[in-house]
Write a protein that holds these residues in place. Structure first.
Motif, PDB file in Angstrom:
ATOM      1  N   ILE A  61      10.445  -4.865 -45.153  1.00 38.42           N
ATOM      2  CA  ILE A  61      11.848  -4.540 -45.587  1.00 38.42           C
ATOM      3  C   ILE A  61      12.299  -4.399 -44.506  1.00 38.42           C
ATOM      4  O   ILE A  61      12.008  -3.334 -43.944  1.00 38.42           O
ATOM      5  N   VAL A  62      13.938  -4.985 -44.541  1.00 39.32           N
ATOM      6  CA  VAL A  62      13.959  -5.127 -43.241  1.00 39.32           C
ATOM      7  C   VAL A  62      15.263  -3.749 -43.392  1.00 39.32           C
ATOM      8  O   VAL A  62      16.433  -4.521 -44.528  1.00 39.32           O
ATOM      9  N   LEU A  63      16.039  -2.698 -43.262  1.00 34.80           N
ATOM     10  CA  LEU A  63      17.894  -2.802 -43.416  1.00 34.80           C
ATOM     11  C   LEU A  63      18.120  -2.386 -42.324  1.00 34.80           C
ATOM     12  O   LEU A  63      17.876  -2.222 -41.161  1.00 34.80           O
ATOM     13  N   GLN A  64      19.186  -3.119 -42.382  1.00 32.85           N
ATOM     14  CA  GLN A  64      20.206  -2.967 -41.421  1.00 32.85           C
ATOM     15  C   GLN A  64      21.101  -2.954 -42.212  1.00 32.85           C
ATOM     16  O   GLN A  64      22.140  -2.896 -43.051  1.00 32.85           O
ATOM     17  N   ALA A  65      22.578  -2.078 -41.066  1.00 34.91           N
ATOM     18  CA  ALA A  65      23.745  -1.143 -41.360  1.00 34.91           C
ATOM     19  C   ALA A  65      24.468  -0.390 -40.465  1.00 34.91           C
ATOM     20  O   ALA A  65      24.094  -0.644 -39.165  1.00 34.91           O
ATOM     21  N   MET A  66      26.315  -0.885 -40.364  1.00 33.03           N
ATOM     22  CA  MET A  66      26.276  -0.488 -39.657  1.00 33.03           C
ATOM     23  C   MET A  66      26.220   1.055 -39.422  1.00 33.03           C
ATOM     24  O   MET A  66      25.455   2.078 -40.085  1.00 33.03           O
ATOM     25  N   GLY A 116      -1.639  -5.241 -47.790  1.00 33.13           N
ATOM     26  CA  GLY A 116      -1.995  -4.295 -49.253  1.00 33.13           C
ATOM     27  C   GLY A 116      -0.531  -3.070 -47.869  1.00 33.13           C
ATOM     28  O   GLY A 116      -1.080  -2.028 -48.595  1.00 33.13           O
ATOM     29  N   GLU A 117       0.478  -3.553 -46.356  1.00 30.53           N
ATOM     30  CA  GLU A 117       0.638  -2.264 -46.980  1.00 30.53           C
ATOM     31  C   GLU A 117       2.593  -2.253 -46.710  1.00 30.53           C
ATOM     32  O   GLU A 117       2.543  -4.034 -46.628  1.00 30.53           O
ATOM     33  N   ILE A 118       3.037  -1.470 -47.301  1.00 31.19           N
ATOM     34  CA  ILE A 118       4.432  -2.140 -46.862  1.00 31.19           C
ATOM     35  C   ILE A 118       5.237  -1.082 -45.884  1.00 31.19           C
ATOM     36  O   ILE A 118       4.706  -0.167 -45.354  1.00 31.19           O
ATOM     37  N   VAL A 119       5.479  -2.189 -44.894  1.00 24.36           N
ATOM     38  CA  VAL A 119       6.420  -1.662 -44.034  1.00 24.36           C
ATOM     39  C   VAL A 119       8.575  -2.080 -43.688  1.00 24.36           C
ATOM     40  O   VAL A 119       8.837  -2.656 -44.263  1.00 24.36           O
ATOM     41  N   ILE A 120       9.139  -0.926 -43.461  1.00 23.73           N
ATOM     42  CA  ILE A 120      10.169  -1.061 -43.794  1.00 23.73           C
ATOM     43  C   ILE A 120      10.142  -0.716 -42.248  1.00 23.73           C
ATOM     44  O   ILE A 120      10.420  -0.079 -41.788  1.00 23.73           O
ATOM     45  N   PHE A 121      11.440  -1.659 -42.242  1.00 28.01           N
ATOM     46  CA  PHE A 121      12.371  -1.490 -40.319  1.00 28.01           C
ATOM     47  C   PHE A 121      13.664  -1.210 -40.727  1.00 28.01           C
ATOM     48  O   PHE A 121      14.346  -1.503 -41.479  1.00 28.01           O
ATOM     49  N   ASN A 122      13.607   0.005 -39.634  1.00 29.01           N
ATOM     50  CA  ASN A 122      14.727   0.517 -40.089  1.00 29.01           C
ATOM     51  C   ASN A 122      15.422   0.850 -38.470  1.00 29.01           C
ATOM     52  O   ASN A 122      15.224   0.663 -37.426  1.00 29.01           O
ATOM     53  N   ARG A 123      16.425  -0.311 -38.578  1.00 32.01           N
ATOM     54  CA  ARG A 123      16.910  -1.491 -37.479  1.00 32.01           C
ATOM     55  C   ARG A 123      15.857  -1.986 -37.276  1.00 32.01           C
ATOM     56  O   ARG A 123      14.557  -2.283 -37.594  1.00 32.01           O
ATOM     57  N   SER A 124      15.980  -3.636 -36.323  1.00 31.34           N
ATOM     58  CA  SER A 124      15.151  -4.593 -36.716  1.00 31.34           C
ATOM     59  C   SER A 124      15.090  -5.509 -35.114  1.00 31.34           C
ATOM     60  O   SER A 124      16.087  -5.048 -34.664  1.00 31.34           O
ATOM     61  N   HIS A 125      14.353  -6.749 -35.803  1.00 33.20           N
ATOM     62  CA  HIS A 125      15.121  -7.506 -34.324  1.00 33.20           C
ATOM     63  C   HIS A 125      16.224  -8.200 -35.120  1.00 33.20           C
ATOM     64  O   HIS A 125      17.137  -8.963 -33.555  1.00 33.20           O
ATOM     65  N   PHE A 167      18.282  -5.956 -46.790  1.00 37.96           N
ATOM     66  CA  PHE A 167      19.432  -5.724 -47.442  1.00 37.96           C
ATOM     67  C   PHE A 167      20.266  -4.978 -45.995  1.00 37.96           C
ATOM     68  O   PHE A 167      19.540  -4.090 -45.040  1.00 37.96           O
ATOM     69  N   TYR A 168      21.209  -5.559 -46.075  1.00 36.93           N
ATOM     70  CA  TYR A 168      21.747  -5.198 -45.206  1.00 36.93           C
ATOM     71  C   TYR A 168      23.665  -4.175 -46.062  1.00 36.93           C
ATOM     72  O   TYR A 168      23.660  -4.554 -47.516  1.00 36.93           O
ATOM     73  N   LEU A 169      23.022  -3.373 -45.798  1.00 36.01           N
ATOM     74  CA  LEU A 169      23.807  -1.671 -46.667  1.00 36.01           C
ATOM     75  C   LEU A 169      25.539  -1.985 -46.444  1.00 36.01           C
ATOM     76  O   LEU A 169      26.080  -1.852 -45.348  1.00 36.01           O
ATOM     77  N   HIS A 170      26.414  -2.545 -47.599  1.00 38.16           N
ATOM     78  CA  HIS A 170      27.314  -2.409 -47.071  1.00 38.16           C
ATOM     79  C   HIS A 170      29.057  -1.570 -47.174  1.00 38.16           C
ATOM     80  O   HIS A 170      28.389  -0.842 -48.463  1.00 38.16           O
TER      81      HIS A 170
END
Lengths: 268, 268
Positions: A61-66, A116-125, A167-170
């Motif tokens: 899961i990739v999270l990006q936002a301002m 079997g894993e869930i990884v969340i990227f808080n910011r990312s590539h 997900f881009y949090l707008h």
């Protein structure tokens, strides 16, 4: 309904035409929305357990936002109660000298999920075509080719068994203003505020343009972007929870078979 | 009251004299105990936030137990609702060839917490004086010297700013019998059961002796062991939560100072 937020591959995104305060996919009010999110949360808890038990799928899961867009709050609320053993958060900050000595996908690849894993990227590539682009940290010819590189990287992950959701949090500029002001005004939150945040805010149009390029060029069938209306936190959490639950249910996971010959065993 | 479970350094532990079903440190019943644990959980949530904000202390929690002792359940319940971003779980399974090519503390050291982090070890370097000792995987002279090595390692971590808490989840053989039988009898849990579990169970006395050596020789002022009565899950969770909360409160953490000159700023 929530699929309206999915960015159709190869379309051009105009963020001004996406409403950050939208709530059209849910008929109820805030308290009903919170209740619905809580139910989804319980389902997510079970689905994570099944994902781990089955040990077949990898979920990224990739999270990006301002700034102030709500990445931390999303992680906190969407994964509330989910077994911390099955969910890892990888936060990508300013790269270290060692990280800079490698290509920009190196540190990211190391953190991708195993079976079997869930990884969340808080910011990312994606920061390598966002902050890097806005601040001219590399020449345009370098960041320009990264969109295709990122697509190729994500395709490989997907082909090797990774389910990717981005997900881009707008939020809009007025909402950011309120949230920054709240950080300043609440003594317990003030430490989170740095003067540099104001300089970044001044670059709002540049960041929005950089996000539009990301969303237009890297939403793919194997790694779609969702533009999540995020002015309302409860709605943001609800939509993301629903997309996650729907996606995991779509994997048709099963508990593994037990070893043969266990019938009738009595423990002494 | 909960400090009765702390192993006083340089004392000899006899596990037969520790009651796995003890509940003497809490006057209420199961439902009151769960309610109390829930309150502690909310405090833990705030304390983790403060730990992260302050960014000064590192917290390492070691969980060890016999099979079915409840390590997973402890992680799930004690950290329910705590921001997954601030809590990492490191599980140590059978070492990989690369891990075996290094000394036994190598893979463990890599996972220790950084400033502001809580890391939970689900199993740990203690397996190198438990399963390794019970199954004679190295000669006695090799595991024998490890107790001192481990103390030296933990002392160094502590001196460099790590708060270490070690919990042995104490169940008795009858309780393990029930839990293993439940895995066999519940179709949804049967996949967790392997025939090898029975062979391990047969080694119960050897494991207990190995645990007694661990508890007697590696409980130190800087990295104490707690023997947690764990036959009752609610009591186990309550006691661990209380010890954690008390320990974190004892760190006297503070939110960091904000940058200077933020007074009166109005976001445009």
């Amino acid at each position: 309904m929530y699929q309206q937020y999915r960015v159709v591959p190869e379309t051009t995104v105009d963020l001004d035409r996406r409403e950050p305060a939208d709530r059209s996919a849910f008929a109820g009010d805030k308290s009903a929305g919170r209740e619905a999110a809580k139910q989804l949360n319980r389902r997510l808890e079970s689905l994570q357990e099944l994902l781990y038990a089955e040990g077949r799928h990898k979920v990224l899961i990739v999270l990006q936002a301002m700034d102030t867009g709500g990445k931390d709050g999303t992680i906190r609320h969407v994964f509330d109660g989910v077994n911390p053993q099955g969910v890892k958060v990888a936060s990508f900050k300013r790269p270290t000298p060692q990280e800079l000595a490698h290509d920009y996908l190196w540190r990211v690849h190391k953190e991708t999920p195993g079976r079997g894993e869930i990884v969340i990227f808080n910011r990312s590539h994606y920061e390598d075509v966002l902050v890097v682009r806005v601040h001219n940290l590399v020449p345009p010819a370098v960041w320009e080719r990264r969109y295709d590189q990122i697509n190729a990287f994500e395709r490989q992950l997907a082909e090797e068994g990774t389910t990717i959701l981005k997900f881009y949090l707008h939020i809009d500029k007025a909402e950011q203003k309120e949230r920054l002001q709240a950080r300043l005004d609440e003594p317990e939150k003030r430490w989170k505020f740095a003067k540099g945040d104001l300089a970044e805010r001044a670059l709002w149009p540049d960041y929005q343009a950089a996000y539009e390029a990301v969303l237009s060029r890297t939403s793919t069938p194997y790694a779609p972007w969702y533009i999540i209306p995020a002015n309302r936190k409860w709605y943001r959490n609800l939509v993301i929870s629903q997309i996650l639950v729907d996606t995991l249910e779509g994997l048709e996971m099963r508990y593994p078979e037990a070893e043969e010959g266990l019938e009738g065993i009595v423990i002494e």
